[in-house]
Design a protein around this motif. Structure first.
Motif, PDB file in Angstrom:
ATOM      1  N   GLU A 219       1.149   5.835  12.378  1.00  0.00           N
ATOM      2  CA  GLU A 219       0.584   4.502  12.151  1.00  0.00           C
ATOM      3  C   GLU A 219       1.338   3.715  11.082  1.00  0.00           C
ATOM      4  N   LEU A 220       2.462   4.241  10.640  1.00  0.00           N
ATOM      5  CA  LEU A 220       3.289   3.546   9.657  1.00  0.00           C
ATOM      6  C   LEU A 220       4.661   3.279  10.264  1.00  0.00           C
TER       7      LEU A 220
ATOM      8  N   VAL B  59       1.042   3.567  -6.237  1.00  0.00           N
ATOM      9  CA  VAL B  59       2.495   3.610  -6.083  1.00  0.00           C
ATOM     10  C   VAL B  59       2.908   3.290  -4.650  1.00  0.00           C
ATOM     11  N   LEU B  60       2.079   3.635  -3.662  1.00  0.00           N
ATOM     12  CA  LEU B  60       2.502   3.575  -2.261  1.00  0.00           C
ATOM     13  C   LEU B  60       1.972   2.372  -1.486  1.00  0.00           C
ATOM     14  N   ARG B  61       0.884   1.766  -1.921  1.00  0.00           N
ATOM     15  CA  ARG B  61       0.238   0.762  -1.061  1.00  0.00           C
ATOM     16  C   ARG B  61       1.136  -0.425  -0.737  1.00  0.00           C
TER      17      ARG B  61
ATOM     18  N   VAL C 263       4.422   0.071   5.416  1.00  0.00           N
ATOM     19  CA  VAL C 263       4.196  -1.002   6.381  1.00  0.00           C
ATOM     20  C   VAL C 263       3.474  -0.427   7.586  1.00  0.00           C
ATOM     21  N   LEU C 264       2.330  -1.000   7.911  1.00  0.00           N
ATOM     22  CA  LEU C 264       1.554  -0.533   9.060  1.00  0.00           C
ATOM     23  C   LEU C 264       2.276  -0.850  10.364  1.00  0.00           C
TER      24      LEU C 264
ATOM     25  N   VAL D  81      -3.845   0.507   4.505  1.00  0.00           N
ATOM     26  CA  VAL D  81      -2.833   1.416   3.970  1.00  0.00           C
ATOM     27  C   VAL D  81      -3.469   2.427   3.035  1.00  0.00           C
ATOM     28  N   GLU D  82      -4.418   1.980   2.211  1.00  0.00           N
ATOM     29  CA  GLU D  82      -5.056   2.879   1.255  1.00  0.00           C
ATOM     30  C   GLU D  82      -5.734   4.051   1.950  1.00  0.00           C
TER      31      GLU D  82
END
Length: 318
Positions: free
Chosen positions: A244-245, A285-287, A291-292, A303-304
């Motif tokens: 999903e990313l 750090v990642l959100r 990219v979805l 994203v979270e």
């Protein structure tokens, strides 16, 4: 500076900021981690949630030189960096420094200015320097950018490109306060008129650039075990394999996550990193680095939520 001193200094800073700012404890903790690990922070939240006021109070407690830029669509790179102006009296060019020459820069509503002006911050954020007419000018060692953006309005804004988002250590979501916190805010500020200032609440500088430098140097005594490094790498690599990313995190994200985890450990007085340090900072750090995929966007995935799932599914060392 010992790690006990770092922990004591962080507690004192929190207390000073807490004189004016209600709630936002997690945001303040992340700002401290970014400060010690020399990273930059992007704050996103609706208007009126004290993003700007928080940055002002945070700077006042640190005793740093504060600069603010209100980003607008007509802002030019020279308005940020400065320029060389010809002095007719001396027949020489004189450098007029822009507001970026400070120790903590508040880039307010950074997504309201075009990409050309946004990109003026790239070299400063990465290299702590700016180049004007082929000449390089150093910025202070403690240079830190705290940028804000408003997620509500979509017209007349220029979303930050991925390359610039990757320069921010954290992206923090500043949400509306709870009922109790909002009641405390009205109680504290309801009888005051005019703009609120940190000095009005007795916030004093409890540290200085030298002490902050010593606190950053103290990170060298914090150990990251091989098992923790392996855990961080496996977590970051899992973002590139998620269905999903469409875009995962870069190796830079792994390095920054490790550095931030060391800073969090130091702020708690520990000389070693534990898996909880990594877990507590992973979403921040990642959100903004993930990219979805189009299908995930259509389904309304966040994203979270995906990061939380990856943290749970990646086996942590014991």
């Amino acid at each position: 500076m010992s790690l006990a001193d770092v922990r004591s200094m962080a507690r004192t800073i929190r207390n000073e900021v807490g004189k004016a700012v209600v709630g936002q404890d997690e945001t303040i903790d992340h700002l401290l981690v970014a400060l010690i690990s020399r990273g930059h922070v992007l704050l996103e939240g609706p208007p009126g949630t004290a993003k700007t006021f928080l940055a002002q109070c945070f700077t006042a407690a640190l005793g740093l030189d504060f600069g603010r830029i209100q980003f607008t669509p007509d802002l030019l790179p020279g308005d940020i960096l400065g320029s060389n102006l010809f002095n007719f009296q001396t027949s020489q060019f004189t450098l007029t420094r822009g507001p970026i020459f400070c120790e903590l820069l508040l880039a307010d509503e950074i997504n309201r200015t075009p990409p050309k002006t946004q990109a003026a911050l790239l070299e400063a954020m990465q290299e702590r320097r700016v180049t004007l007419d082929g000449e390089t000018h150093r910025l202070p060692d403690r240079f830190m950018v705290v940028a804000t953006q408003n997620p509500i309005e979509n017209q007349g804004v220029y979303p930050l490109p991925e390359a610039q988002l990757d320069r921010f250590l954290f992206k923090l979501m500043v949400d509306y306060p709870t009922l109790e916190q909002e009641t405390a805010i009205v109680t504290r500020f309801g009888d005051k008129t005019g703009p609120q200032r940190a000095n009005d609440f007795g916030i004093a500088a409890v540290t200085d650039p030298r002490k902050l430098g010593e606190a950053s140097a103290a990170l060298a005594s914090v150990t990251v075990a091989g098992e923790i490094t392996d855990y961080i790498v496996r977590l970051i690599r899992s973002t590139r394999e998620h269905a999903e990313l469409s875009s995962g995190a870069s190796p830079r994200a792994a390095v920054l996550l490790a550095n931030a985890a060391r800073a969090r450990a130091a702020l708690e007085g520990r000389d070693y990193v534990i898996p909880d340090d990594v877990k507590a900072l992973s979403a921040s750090v990642l959100r903004h680095r993930l990219v979805l995929s189009p299908a995930a966007e259509i389904e309304g995935r966040r994203v979270e939520d995906l990061v939380d799932g990856l943290v749970e599914s990646t086996q942590a060392p014991r």
